[in-house]
Enzyme design. Sequence first.
Site, PDB file in Angstrom:
ATOM      1  N   GLU A 158      -3.904   6.784  -4.578  1.00 32.04           N
ATOM      2  CA  GLU A 158      -2.885   7.540  -3.834  1.00 32.04           C
ATOM      3  C   GLU A 158      -1.461   7.128  -4.210  1.00 32.04           C
ATOM      4  OE1 GLU A 158      -3.969   5.108   0.195  1.00 32.04           O
ATOM      5  OE2 GLU A 158      -2.651   6.815   0.446  1.00 32.04           O
TER       6      GLU A 158
ATOM      7  N   THR B 148     -10.287  -5.805   3.704  1.00 32.49           N
ATOM      8  CA  THR B 148      -9.504  -4.605   3.397  1.00 32.49           C
ATOM      9  C   THR B 148     -10.197  -3.890   2.256  1.00 32.49           C
ATOM     10  OG1 THR B 148      -7.489  -3.775   2.334  1.00 32.49           O
ATOM     11  CG2 THR B 148      -7.914  -6.111   2.054  1.00 32.49           C
ATOM     12  N   ILE B 149     -10.257  -2.575   2.354  1.00 28.70           N
ATOM     13  CA  ILE B 149     -10.929  -1.845   1.276  1.00 28.70           C
ATOM     14  C   ILE B 149     -10.116  -1.916  -0.017  1.00 28.70           C
ATOM     15  CG2 ILE B 149     -12.115  -0.275   2.866  1.00 28.70           C
ATOM     16  CD1 ILE B 149     -10.129   1.930   1.900  1.00 28.70           C
ATOM     17  N   ASP B 150      -8.835  -2.275   0.088  1.00 26.62           N
ATOM     18  CA  ASP B 150      -7.976  -2.287  -1.101  1.00 26.62           C
ATOM     19  C   ASP B 150      -8.297  -3.410  -2.088  1.00 26.62           C
ATOM     20  OD1 ASP B 150      -6.656  -0.085  -0.214  1.00 26.62           O
ATOM     21  OD2 ASP B 150      -4.908  -1.144   0.549  1.00 26.62           O
TER      22      ASP B 150
ATOM     23  N   GLY C  26      -5.421   3.584  -1.925  1.00 26.28           N
ATOM     24  CA  GLY C  26      -4.771   2.547  -2.711  1.00 26.28           C
ATOM     25  C   GLY C  26      -3.313   2.896  -2.880  1.00 26.28           C
ATOM     26  N   ARG C  27      -2.556   2.623  -1.818  1.00 29.88           N
ATOM     27  CA  ARG C  27      -1.129   2.981  -1.864  1.00 29.88           C
ATOM     28  C   ARG C  27      -0.410   2.101  -2.878  1.00 29.88           C
ATOM     29  NH1 ARG C  27       0.578   3.459   3.892  1.00 29.88           N
ATOM     30  NH2 ARG C  27      -0.062   1.283   3.826  1.00 29.88           N
TER      31      ARG C  27
ATOM     32  N   ARG D 172      -8.980  21.731  -9.469  1.00 31.05           N
ATOM     33  CA  ARG D 172      -9.222  21.517  -8.045  1.00 31.05           C
ATOM     34  C   ARG D 172      -8.871  20.068  -7.712  1.00 31.05           C
ATOM     35  NH1 ARG D 172      -9.463  26.158  -8.499  1.00 31.05           N
ATOM     36  NH2 ARG D 172     -11.071  27.630  -7.811  1.00 31.05           N
TER      37      ARG D 172
ATOM     38  N   GLN E 272     -13.230   6.872   3.117  1.00 32.18           N
ATOM     39  CA  GLN E 272     -13.478   5.615   2.397  1.00 32.18           C
ATOM     40  C   GLN E 272     -13.397   4.397   3.311  1.00 32.18           C
ATOM     41  OE1 GLN E 272     -11.040   6.076  -1.589  1.00 32.18           O
ATOM     42  NE2 GLN E 272     -10.300   7.418   0.012  1.00 32.18           N
TER      43      GLN E 272
ATOM     44  N   THR F  61      -2.147  -8.746   8.232  1.00 32.03           N
ATOM     45  CA  THR F  61      -2.819  -9.563   9.256  1.00 32.03           C
ATOM     46  C   THR F  61      -2.512 -11.041   9.029  1.00 32.03           C
ATOM     47  OG1 THR F  61      -4.581  -7.937   9.292  1.00 32.03           O
ATOM     48  CG2 THR F  61      -5.098 -10.098  10.234  1.00 32.03           C
TER      49      THR F  61
HETATM   50  O1  F6P Z   1      -6.704  -0.023   4.295  1.00 36.47           O
HETATM   51  C1  F6P Z   1      -5.712   0.047   3.303  1.00 36.47           C
HETATM   52  C2  F6P Z   1      -5.362   1.466   3.070  1.00 36.47           C
HETATM   53  O2  F6P Z   1      -6.571   2.079   2.868  1.00 36.47           O
HETATM   54  C3  F6P Z   1      -4.457   1.818   1.917  1.00 36.47           C
HETATM   55  O3  F6P Z   1      -5.064   1.967   0.686  1.00 36.47           O
HETATM   56  C4  F6P Z   1      -3.862   3.089   2.397  1.00 36.47           C
HETATM   57  O4  F6P Z   1      -2.659   3.358   1.780  1.00 36.47           O
HETATM   58  C5  F6P Z   1      -3.692   2.865   3.841  1.00 36.47           C
HETATM   59  O5  F6P Z   1      -4.741   1.997   4.210  1.00 36.47           O
HETATM   60  C6  F6P Z   1      -3.688   4.097   4.626  1.00 36.47           C
HETATM   61  O6  F6P Z   1      -3.951   3.818   5.963  1.00 36.47           O
HETATM   62  P1  F6P Z   1      -3.248   4.535   7.178  1.00 36.47           P
HETATM   63  O7  F6P Z   1      -3.147   5.967   6.808  1.00 36.47           O
HETATM   64  O8  F6P Z   1      -4.196   4.280   8.287  1.00 36.47           O
HETATM   65  O9  F6P Z   1      -1.932   3.875   7.352  1.00 36.47           O
END
Ligand code: F6P
Length: 345
Positions: free
Chosen positions: A247, A150-152, A195-196, A270, A278, A128
């Site tokens: 993630e 952002t949640i990140d 958290g990519r 599991r 989230q 953004t």
């Molecule tokens: O908002 C950030 C985030 O949550 C990242 O941690 C995550 O990888 C990504 O968004 C996934 O979002 P989308 O699947 O909507 O692209």
Amino acid sequence: MSATKAKRTSARAAPVRRRQARGLEAIGVLTSGGDAPGMNAAIRAVVRSALGHGVAVFGVQRGYEGLMEADLIALNRRSVGNIIQRGGSVLGSSRAPKFRTKAGRQKARRVLEAHGIGGLVVIGGGGTMRGARALVALDGGPVCVAVPATIDNDICGTDRSIGFDTAINTALNALDNIRDTAHTVELLHFVEVMGRDCGWIALMTGVGGGAEAAILPETPTDVDALCHRIDERLSAGKRGVIVVVAEGGFDGGATQLAKEVGAQLKLEYRVNILGHIQRGGQPSASDRVLASQLGVAAVDALFSGRTGVMVGEVDRRVVTTPFDEAIRRRRGLDRDLIRLMSLLA
Ligand code: F6P
């Protein structure tokens, strides 16, 4: 956005009652990128404080995509009533690839001009702000201030971004639920959180939820060492082993890590992938208050002539940081927390 309270672009904006500060007659507000709980509280704060400055306020729907398509609505105080407690964004959001082109941004600039909008508050994360920086740089571009949401929690220039607190509490609730069953039926549990590229959610959830380990994008993962550690703990009588995985913390995510650990230890496991739960839900008290503070601060910054800056909270004080600095790198993890993670597990 309630259709009864907000009119489409064809409608005239609310009459300007007071002095127009710094030549701004109208401002716009938008949310962009991945949504974060608390964005609505920020929109509300921006709208109400800007109206207090005596200017008209337009909500841009669907982020930069809606800006290029002139999807704007005039907002008044009531348009943003009853939204402070809601997750998501009443304005909608988008990832807008066309806005990455100069032609797309020029289109957006013309839309702003046509509506008499000289200033913009953008609410979102790094992408953004990159968009806002490019818009400001255009010849005749608007003045612009960003609010980090952002949640990140990966934005520099603020100790926390809007949405992070709610997201970690959502993840923590899930972890607590999993812990109940993990202590009852003894299986290994792997919980994947968002958290990519950034491990803040995994780290905070791991520490706060008493997980065995937090697998983070920022640090390498030694599967053998993890197996050894789990084995040791199980031999010492531990029940309910939970590993939190960001993630982007392991190639193939929690699913792949669980497979490798399960195979090595010959144990059943599991996997729970928390995913977009989230991103939604009622914002926490802390996110609502932060969003309200930063929304007002963004408008104050605009009206004191600032542009190209993000407002944030550092050591409980509101500060501004230039876009360049805020997005040059990701906000690093707290090393002390990483240490705590392994010390307390
Ligand atoms: O908002 C950030 C985030 O949550 C990242 O941690 C995550 O990888 C990504 O968004 C996934 O979002 P989308 O699947 O909507 O692209």
